[in-house]
Design a protein around this motif. Structure first.
Motif, PDB file in Angstrom:
ATOM      1  N   THR A 128       0.711  -1.253   0.223  1.00 20.19           N
ATOM      2  CA  THR A 128      -0.223  -0.038  -0.032  1.00 20.19           C
ATOM      3  C   THR A 128       0.587   1.177   0.048  1.00 20.19           C
ATOM      4  N   LYS A 129       1.931   1.503  -0.107  1.00 20.51           N
ATOM      5  CA  LYS A 129       3.226   2.509   0.486  1.00 20.51           C
ATOM      6  C   LYS A 129       3.159   2.515  -0.638  1.00 20.51           C
ATOM      7  N   LYS A 130       3.872   1.982  -1.575  1.00 19.64           N
ATOM      8  CA  LYS A 130       4.829   1.737  -2.858  1.00 19.64           C
ATOM      9  C   LYS A 130       4.191   2.784  -3.593  1.00 19.64           C
ATOM     10  N   GLY A 131       5.237   3.546  -3.996  1.00 17.69           N
ATOM     11  CA  GLY A 131       5.302   4.830  -5.100  1.00 17.69           C
ATOM     12  C   GLY A 131       5.129   5.650  -4.317  1.00 17.69           C
ATOM     13  N   LYS A 132       4.559   5.619  -2.792  1.00 18.82           N
ATOM     14  CA  LYS A 132       4.754   6.905  -1.669  1.00 18.82           C
ATOM     15  C   LYS A 132       5.364   7.141  -1.265  1.00 18.82           C
ATOM     16  N   THR A 133       5.050   8.487  -1.038  1.00 14.30           N
ATOM     17  CA  THR A 133       5.926   9.167   0.214  1.00 14.30           C
ATOM     18  C   THR A 133       6.254   8.733   1.603  1.00 14.30           C
ATOM     19  N   LEU A 134       7.416   8.739   1.996  1.00  9.33           N
ATOM     20  CA  LEU A 134       7.400   7.512   3.538  1.00  9.33           C
ATOM     21  C   LEU A 134       8.174   8.701   4.207  1.00  9.33           C
ATOM     22  N   MET A 135       8.735   9.105   5.447  1.00 13.32           N
ATOM     23  CA  MET A 135       9.283   8.952   6.631  1.00 13.32           C
ATOM     24  C   MET A 135       8.948   8.266   7.479  1.00 13.32           C
ATOM     25  N   MET A 136      11.025   8.275   8.017  1.00 16.00           N
ATOM     26  CA  MET A 136      11.248   7.205   9.591  1.00 16.00           C
ATOM     27  C   MET A 136      11.565   7.947  10.355  1.00 16.00           C
ATOM     28  N   PHE A 137      11.465   7.713  11.593  1.00 19.11           N
ATOM     29  CA  PHE A 137      12.542   8.102  12.553  1.00 19.11           C
ATOM     30  C   PHE A 137      13.150   7.824  12.777  1.00 19.11           C
ATOM     31  N   VAL A 138      14.198   8.430  13.058  1.00 18.01           N
ATOM     32  CA  VAL A 138      15.809   6.991  13.344  1.00 18.01           C
ATOM     33  C   VAL A 138      16.439   7.921  14.985  1.00 18.01           C
ATOM     34  N   THR A 139      16.310   6.686  15.657  1.00 22.28           N
ATOM     35  CA  THR A 139      16.927   7.447  16.826  1.00 22.28           C
ATOM     36  C   THR A 139      18.465   7.104  17.416  1.00 22.28           C
ATOM     37  N   VAL A 140      19.380   8.157  17.090  1.00 24.40           N
ATOM     38  CA  VAL A 140      21.145   7.240  17.299  1.00 24.40           C
ATOM     39  C   VAL A 140      21.194   7.020  18.984  1.00 24.40           C
ATOM     40  N   SER A 141      21.869   6.151  19.179  1.00 21.48           N
ATOM     41  CA  SER A 141      21.727   5.620  20.253  1.00 21.48           C
ATOM     42  C   SER A 141      23.137   6.639  21.137  1.00 21.48           C
ATOM     43  N   GLY A 142      24.138   6.312  22.849  1.00 25.05           N
ATOM     44  CA  GLY A 142      24.393   7.360  23.327  1.00 25.05           C
ATOM     45  C   GLY A 142      23.596   8.058  23.687  1.00 25.05           C
ATOM     46  N   ASN A 143      24.675   9.524  24.024  1.00 23.34           N
ATOM     47  CA  ASN A 143      23.991  10.881  23.843  1.00 23.34           C
ATOM     48  C   ASN A 143      24.998  11.931  22.781  1.00 23.34           C
ATOM     49  N   PRO A 144      24.848  11.395  21.772  1.00 23.44           N
ATOM     50  CA  PRO A 144      25.351  12.451  20.567  1.00 23.44           C
ATOM     51  C   PRO A 144      24.964  14.127  20.980  1.00 23.44           C
ATOM     52  N   THR A 145      25.513  14.621  20.200  1.00 16.61           N
ATOM     53  CA  THR A 145      25.833  16.000  20.217  1.00 16.61           C
ATOM     54  C   THR A 145      24.340  15.713  18.399  1.00 16.61           C
ATOM     55  N   GLU A 146      24.398  17.196  18.344  1.00 16.13           N
ATOM     56  CA  GLU A 146      23.640  16.987  16.779  1.00 16.13           C
ATOM     57  C   GLU A 146      24.580  16.704  15.991  1.00 16.13           C
ATOM     58  N   LYS A 147      25.884  17.164  15.826  1.00 19.85           N
ATOM     59  CA  LYS A 147      26.937  16.976  14.886  1.00 19.85           C
ATOM     60  C   LYS A 147      27.161  15.498  14.595  1.00 19.85           C
ATOM     61  N   GLU A 148      27.077  15.179  15.372  1.00 21.10           N
ATOM     62  CA  GLU A 148      27.568  13.382  15.790  1.00 21.10           C
ATOM     63  C   GLU A 148      26.866  12.640  14.742  1.00 21.10           C
ATOM     64  N   THR A 149      24.989  13.173  15.398  1.00 23.23           N
ATOM     65  CA  THR A 149      24.002  12.713  14.748  1.00 23.23           C
ATOM     66  C   THR A 149      23.884  13.068  13.062  1.00 23.23           C
ATOM     67  N   GLU A 150      24.582  14.597  12.784  1.00 21.09           N
ATOM     68  CA  GLU A 150      24.441  14.795  12.060  1.00 21.09           C
ATOM     69  C   GLU A 150      25.658  13.468  10.761  1.00 21.09           C
TER      70      GLU A 150
END
Length: 188
Positions: free
Chosen positions: A60-82
């Motif tokens: 049902t999602k084929k061909g449609k835009t979809l977003m997923m959220f990803v969490t980086v482990s540890g306690n990274p800064t925004e630059k490390e996450t980037e």
């Protein structure tokens, strides 16, 4: 019958009407239409495995835009996450997956996919990464390799409305909830 007006006397409304007349007869290819105006792709029910609800979502999602959220482990800064999510995005790009990445917090990113049919393959790749704490896809949270043992045990889903109301009644005086955004706000 419309009066013939000199082109120099046209105002914005006249120009808009003229543009509509021109576009009315144009044949716009299906691929050029915005996603919400495209007809949905036909679903082949022979490929659906009733034992796996994910197979239905894939089709049902084929061909449609979809977003997923990803969490980086540890306690990274925004630059490390980037940097970490950039490596993941590069690996996915090399595997021919069209993924855009947006950083939304010090340890969270959104991966936007042009074709949602590949979302579960990408999710499988991400949860096998050492620094991936979890991936949220269609309301389902999948713990990654980098998740703590307590988070790996429970596979969380969005609370249902009835359950949510009961929980809010119980916690009316207590603000602490099992919500990452709330925890981050309290820490600040």
């Amino acid at each position: 019958p419309a009066k013939k007006k000199d082109i120099r006397d046209y105002n914005d409304a006249d120009m808009a009407r003229l543009l509509e007349q021109w576009e009315k007869d144009d044949d716009i290819e299906e691929g050029d239409l915005p996603e919400h105006k495209r007809p949905p792709a036909p679903i082949d029910f022979s490929k659906i495995d009733p034992g796996k609800p994910e197979s239905i979502l894939k089709l049902t999602k084929k061909g449609k835009t979809l977003m997923m959220f990803v969490t980086v482990s540890g306690n990274p800064t925004e630059k490390e996450t980037e940097e970490i999510t950039s490596l993941w995005q590069g690996s996915l790009f090399n595997a021919n997956y069209d993924v855009q990445r947006f950083i939304v917090g010090s340890n969270r990113a959104i991966f936007m996919l042009r074709d949602g049919g590949y979302a579960w393959e990408i999710k499988d790749f991400l949860i096998n990464q050492e620094r991936c704490a979890d991936v949220t896809l269609e309301g389902q949270v999948y713990p990654g390799k980098g998740a703590g043992e307590s988070e790996k045990v429970k596979n969380k889903t969005k609370p249902e409305k009835a359950k949510k109301k009961k929980d809010t009644d119980k916690k009316s005086n207590n603000v602490k909830e099992d919500n990452r955004a709330t925890k981050q706000r309290e820490d600040l």
